[in-house]
Scaffold this active site. Structure first.
Site, short mmCIF file in Angstrom:
data_model
loop_
_atom_site.label_atom_id
_atom_site.label_comp_id
_atom_site.label_asym_id
_atom_site.label_seq_id
_atom_site.Cartn_x
_atom_site.Cartn_y
_atom_site.Cartn_z
N GLU A 63 110.72 75.09 -23.65
CA GLU A 63 109.65 76.08 -23.80
C GLU A 63 110.18 77.44 -24.24
O GLU A 63 109.53 78.47 -24.05
CB GLU A 63 108.88 76.21 -22.49
N SER A 100 104.45 72.66 -19.25
CA SER A 100 103.67 72.73 -20.50
C SER A 100 103.38 71.37 -21.11
O SER A 100 103.30 71.23 -22.32
CB SER A 100 104.38 73.63 -21.52
N TYR A 118 99.59 75.93 -27.17
CA TYR A 118 100.24 77.09 -27.77
C TYR A 118 99.98 77.29 -29.26
O TYR A 118 100.37 78.30 -29.81
CB TYR A 118 101.75 77.01 -27.51
N ARG A 149 98.95 79.44 -11.57
CA ARG A 149 97.78 78.82 -12.20
C ARG A 149 97.76 77.35 -11.83
O ARG A 149 98.76 76.64 -12.01
CB ARG A 149 97.84 78.96 -13.72
N ASP A 162 96.17 73.59 -12.37
CA ASP A 162 95.50 72.77 -13.36
C ASP A 162 94.85 71.57 -12.69
O ASP A 162 95.45 70.93 -11.81
CB ASP A 162 96.49 72.30 -14.43
N GLU A 189 98.78 70.11 -11.05
CA GLU A 189 100.03 70.83 -10.80
C GLU A 189 99.73 72.32 -10.64
O GLU A 189 98.65 72.80 -10.99
CB GLU A 189 101.02 70.62 -11.95
#
Length: 312
Positions: free
Chosen positions: A17, A146, A215, A254, A256, A273
């Site tokens: 990433e 990601s 992204y 955050r 998900d 996650e």
């Protein structure tokens, strides 16, 4: 604003990433400079000695951790910063390491009574021999972010051998039942859940919220707040805060989810996650949710700096 600080933004790194982290770090640095802070950026490369030496030379009041993925999000850089006695943003060693390891995080969520999908950790070689779960199911690296390396195995699809052949994420994988429905996410600042974003991948080749959908410009459509039943929405907000606390996260995170609303009378909310280093790019979800809550991007970055601590 409080007194101006010397801030080093860690960015880049050595994970898959890296490109996203460079974008996050640059945006954060610009935002903090706009608030009057003295900001330096530092690309955290593979030379650990050089990294430690440069941090020692810069002598920051705060390190803003804008790294994503391995080394930056898994407790490694957090341990180095604690050892150096430097205050840094986001979560500490334990929360970072646990969240990054999907099997460990899953165990913590189960212990806390949070809703997770059926699944287990397998030796990746098992996948070539047969289906570990009834299809459809999802194959995930244990310690990547990601959606890197994530594949969906659908009924009748001849993809298991290809997944094993191309696998570069260690000897194990997490396999979980595929949850149909919608992808939603909830940002958390401290103990406050921000709002819920409904994410729809767009364009060809995106059958879930994969790396490109996350992204690439135009890779997904975000609707916030998500149009879901009020009781389900409140449940998602509550679970996000509970997950943040269960892992011992600090600063922002955050969570998900998948929301299976194929049966509207019996919706099923599944926690996938927790991201302890949410993206801070132009298309990132946390800054978007903060903006919805009337928290500007510079204000979000400043808040994270104010929460920074050393856990030595």
């Amino acid at each position: 604003m409080s007194t101006s600080k010397r801030i080093t933004v860690l960015m880049g790194g050595i994970s898959s990433e890296r490109t996203v982290s460079l974008s996050s770090g640059q945006g954060v640095a610009e935002a903090l400079r706009s608030l009057g802070h003295t900001v330096s950026t530092l690309d955290a490369g593979a030379d650990l000695g050089a990294l430690v030496a440069e941090l020692g030379a810069q002598k920051p009041d705060v390190v803003f951790n804008a790294l994503h993925g391995r080394f930056g999000e898994d407790g490694c850089i957090q341990g180095i910063l604690d050892w150096m006695g430097l205050a840094y943003t986001h979560s500490g060693v334990r929360a970072s390491a646990t969240a990054m390891n999907k099997a460990a995080a899953r165990a913590a969520f189960v212990s806390a009574g949070l809703p997770v999908a059926e699944g287990r950790v397998i030796d990746i070689a098992e996948l070539a021999e047969g289906d570990p779960l009834a299809a459809p199911y999802v194959v995930k690296p244990v310690s990547e972010g990601s959606s890197v390396g994530v594949s969906i195995v659908r009924p009748g699809a001849n993809v298991r051998e290809r997944i094993v052949r191309d696998w570069t994420f260690g000897p194990h994988a997490l396999v979980e039942e595929f949850i149909p429905g919608r992808e939603i996410t909830v940002g958390v600042m401290g103990e406050r859940a921000l709002t819920i974003t409904d994410i729809t991948p767009t364009g060809s080749g995106h059958d879930f919220y994969d790396y490109d959908a996350k992204y690439s410009t135009g890779g997904s459509r975000h609707e916030l707040p998500a149009r879901i039943a009020p009781d389900v929405a409140q449940r998602a907000l509550d679970v996000a805060v509970a997950a943040h606390k269960t892992l011992g996260c600090a600063g922002a995170s955050r969570s998900d989810f998948r929301l299976d609303d194929t049966d509207p009378a019996n919706p099923r909310l599944i926690l996938l996650e927790v991201n302890t280093q949410p993206g801070m790019t132009a298309t990132s979800l946390l800054p978007e949710q903060a903006a919805y809550c009337r928290i500007s991007f510079p204000a979000l970055c400043h808040w994270l700096v104010e929460q920074a601590t050393c856990r030595q």
